[in-house]
Scaffold this active site. Structure first.
Site, PDB file in Angstrom:
ATOM      1  N   ASN A   1       0.864  -1.185   0.000  1.00 35.04           N
ATOM      2  CA  ASN A   1       0.000   0.000   0.000  1.00 35.04           C
ATOM      3  C   ASN A   1       0.906   1.242   0.000  1.00 35.04           C
ATOM      4  O   ASN A   1       1.440   1.617   1.027  1.00 35.04           O
ATOM      5  CB  ASN A   1      -0.883  -0.042   1.261  1.00 35.04           C
ATOM      6  CG  ASN A   1      -1.785   1.177   1.385  1.00 35.04           C
ATOM      7  OD1 ASN A   1      -1.899   1.971   0.442  1.00 35.04           O
ATOM      8  ND2 ASN A   1      -2.434   1.328   2.530  1.00 35.04           N
ATOM      9  N   TRP A   2       1.062   1.833  -1.181  1.00 37.02           N
ATOM     10  CA  TRP A   2       1.978   2.980  -1.310  1.00 37.02           C
ATOM     11  C   TRP A   2       1.390   4.254  -0.695  1.00 37.02           C
ATOM     12  O   TRP A   2       2.069   5.260  -0.599  1.00 37.02           O
ATOM     13  CB  TRP A   2       2.310   3.234  -2.779  1.00 37.02           C
ATOM     14  CG  TRP A   2       3.241   2.230  -3.400  1.00 37.02           C
ATOM     15  CD1 TRP A   2       3.756   1.103  -2.809  1.00 37.02           C
ATOM     16  CD2 TRP A   2       3.775   2.261  -4.728  1.00 37.02           C
ATOM     17  NE1 TRP A   2       4.579   0.446  -3.690  1.00 37.02           N
ATOM     18  CE2 TRP A   2       4.606   1.124  -4.875  1.00 37.02           C
ATOM     19  CE3 TRP A   2       3.643   3.135  -5.812  1.00 37.02           C
ATOM     20  CZ2 TRP A   2       5.294   0.852  -6.060  1.00 37.02           C
ATOM     21  CZ3 TRP A   2       4.323   2.858  -6.996  1.00 37.02           C
ATOM     22  CH2 TRP A   2       5.139   1.727  -7.109  1.00 37.02           C
ATOM     23  N   LYS A   3       0.128   4.234  -0.357  1.00 40.27           N
ATOM     24  CA  LYS A   3      -0.573   5.417   0.192  1.00 40.27           C
ATOM     25  C   LYS A   3      -0.339   6.629  -0.733  1.00 40.27           C
ATOM     26  O   LYS A   3      -0.296   6.430  -1.940  1.00 40.27           O
ATOM     27  CB  LYS A   3      -0.126   5.664   1.629  1.00 40.27           C
ATOM     28  CG  LYS A   3      -0.312   4.414   2.500  1.00 40.27           C
ATOM     29  CD  LYS A   3      -0.177   4.663   3.962  1.00 40.27           C
ATOM     30  CE  LYS A   3      -0.412   3.363   4.724  1.00 40.27           C
ATOM     31  NZ  LYS A   3      -0.376   3.511   6.161  1.00 40.27           N
TER      32      LYS A   3
ATOM     33  N   HIS B   1      -9.920   1.487   4.711  1.00 41.40           N
ATOM     34  CA  HIS B   1      -8.650   1.712   5.415  1.00 41.40           C
ATOM     35  C   HIS B   1      -8.878   2.763   6.510  1.00 41.40           C
ATOM     36  O   HIS B   1      -9.635   3.711   6.314  1.00 41.40           O
ATOM     37  CB  HIS B   1      -7.572   2.179   4.429  1.00 41.40           C
ATOM     38  CG  HIS B   1      -6.206   2.128   5.031  1.00 41.40           C
ATOM     39  ND1 HIS B   1      -5.762   3.093   5.898  1.00 41.40           N
ATOM     40  CD2 HIS B   1      -5.210   1.217   4.925  1.00 41.40           C
ATOM     41  CE1 HIS B   1      -4.536   2.773   6.298  1.00 41.40           C
ATOM     42  NE2 HIS B   1      -4.177   1.639   5.715  1.00 41.40           N
TER      43      HIS B   1
ATOM     44  N   GLU C   1      -6.115  -4.627  10.655  1.00 45.02           N
ATOM     45  CA  GLU C   1      -5.092  -3.604  10.864  1.00 45.02           C
ATOM     46  C   GLU C   1      -5.428  -2.818  12.127  1.00 45.02           C
ATOM     47  O   GLU C   1      -6.209  -1.854  12.070  1.00 45.02           O
ATOM     48  CB  GLU C   1      -5.068  -2.627   9.682  1.00 45.02           C
ATOM     49  CG  GLU C   1      -4.596  -3.221   8.389  1.00 45.02           C
ATOM     50  CD  GLU C   1      -3.920  -2.182   7.504  1.00 45.02           C
ATOM     51  OE1 GLU C   1      -2.767  -2.377   7.136  1.00 45.02           O
ATOM     52  OE2 GLU C   1      -4.556  -1.149   7.207  1.00 45.02           O
TER      53      GLU C   1
ATOM     54  N   SER D   1       2.714  -1.922  10.572  1.00 45.20           N
ATOM     55  CA  SER D   1       4.168  -1.964  10.824  1.00 45.20           C
ATOM     56  C   SER D   1       4.802  -3.310  10.474  1.00 45.20           C
ATOM     57  O   SER D   1       5.688  -3.790  11.187  1.00 45.20           O
ATOM     58  CB  SER D   1       4.473  -1.628  12.289  1.00 45.20           C
ATOM     59  OG  SER D   1       4.024  -0.343  12.607  1.00 45.20           O
TER      60      SER D   1
ATOM     61  N   GLY E   1       2.634  -1.104   4.418  1.00 44.43           N
ATOM     62  CA  GLY E   1       2.633   0.318   4.069  1.00 44.43           C
ATOM     63  C   GLY E   1       4.067   0.809   3.934  1.00 44.43           C
ATOM     64  O   GLY E   1       4.710   0.627   2.891  1.00 44.43           O
TER      65      GLY E   1
HETATM   66  P1  PGA Z   1       2.314   0.449   7.777  1.00 42.11           P
HETATM   67  O1  PGA Z   1       0.926   0.679   7.044  1.00 42.11           O
HETATM   68  O2  PGA Z   1       2.915  -0.823   7.250  1.00 42.11           O
HETATM   69  O3  PGA Z   1       3.120   1.656   7.428  1.00 42.11           O
HETATM   70  O4  PGA Z   1       2.001   0.367   9.249  1.00 42.11           O
HETATM   71  C1  PGA Z   1       0.003  -0.346   6.854  1.00 42.11           C
HETATM   72  C2  PGA Z   1      -1.285   0.248   6.362  1.00 42.11           C
HETATM   73  O5  PGA Z   1      -1.693   1.308   6.873  1.00 42.11           O
HETATM   74  O6  PGA Z   1      -1.919  -0.308   5.443  1.00 42.11           O
END
Ligand code: PGA
Length: 250
Positions: free
Chosen positions: A8-10, A94, A164, A212, A233
């Protein structure tokens, strides 16, 4: 069983060039991708680049979709538009979208619509914090019930559920979740699904973990925790880190 790893590149990276570099770096190492299913979810403008570059070893996902199919909805992107770009997976619900107002009803509409287009929704659920009285369990149960309202038992197998916990997402600078915290929730989600559908159906639904994820905790979440995959992420934006996650689980 093969695992699913979702990147998930956000809202990253900021330029077309960087997105291209990231995607190319990813493809250049595809010999190491092994048997796991890797789904890259770039931002919308970068989906276009990814679509041009992608090969058979990688699947494309989107980070959001409209509740509507077409017409006067400024700023929205329909399931059909995504499908036409080669996207088959869409992250819905999300916590970063819930934070800006997306509620269970909206998420439910998106899910029902995606299923109509034979696309796979990746439904994110998770509590803000844990309490000693177990209210976080009923919170997640409610999210699942409302978001899956009207999803038939024949369609539920086409949904991936991502647990999550909001407190464990890297950008919230929280604590990392433990494998047993995931396992407890996985069992609870399966029980919820079994109550909503039946045991056999619940058994076949994929439950993945996100929050994380890194090269150290990836394998324990999958092997000891029994996660069917990972939603990554932060560490999906660093090709070295992302590949070390894939390496540990091949
Ligand atoms: P993260 O994000 O791996 O940076 O905690 C995961 C997510 O929000 O999908």
């Amino acid at each position: 069983m093969n695992k699913i790893v979702i990147a998930n590149w956000k809202m990253n990276p900021q330029t077309k060039k960087e997105a291209e570099q990231l995607f190319k770096a990813f493809l250049s190492k595809d010999q190491k991708l092994n048997k796991n299913k890797v789904i890259i979810c770039p931002s919308l403008p970068h989906l276009f680049i990814s679509q041009k570059l992608k090969n058979k070893k990688v699947l494309l996902g989107a980070q959001n979709v409209s509740t509507e199919n077409e017409g006067a909805y400024t700023g929205e992107v329909s399931p059909k538009m995504l499908k036409d770009m080669g996207v088959n997976y869409v992250i819905v619900g999300h916590s970063e979208r819930r934070k800006i107002g997306e509620d269970d009803e909206t998420i439910n509409k998106k899910i029902l619509n995606l299923l109509k287009y034979k696309m796979i929704p990746i439904l994110c659920v998770g509590e803000k914090k844990r309490d000693h009285d177990g209210f976080y369990l009923s919170y997640v149960r409610e999210q699942i019930k409302s978001c899956l309202f009207g999803v038939s038992s024949s369609n539920i197998k086409n949904i991936i559920i991502a647990y999550e916990p909001i407190w464990a997402i890297s950008s919230n600078k929280g604590t990392e979740a433990t494998v047993s915290e995931f396992t407890e929730m996985k069992i609870f989600i399966k029980k919820t699904l079994s109550d909503l559908y039946n045991e056999k159906t619940a058994h076949n639904i994929l439950i993945i973990y996100g929050g994380s994820v890194n090269s150290i905790n990836a394998k324990p979440f999958l092997e000891e925790g029994g996660a069917d995959g990972l939603l990554v992420g932060r560490d999906s934006l660093n090709i070295k880190k992302f590949f070390s996650i894939l390496e540990t689980i091949k």
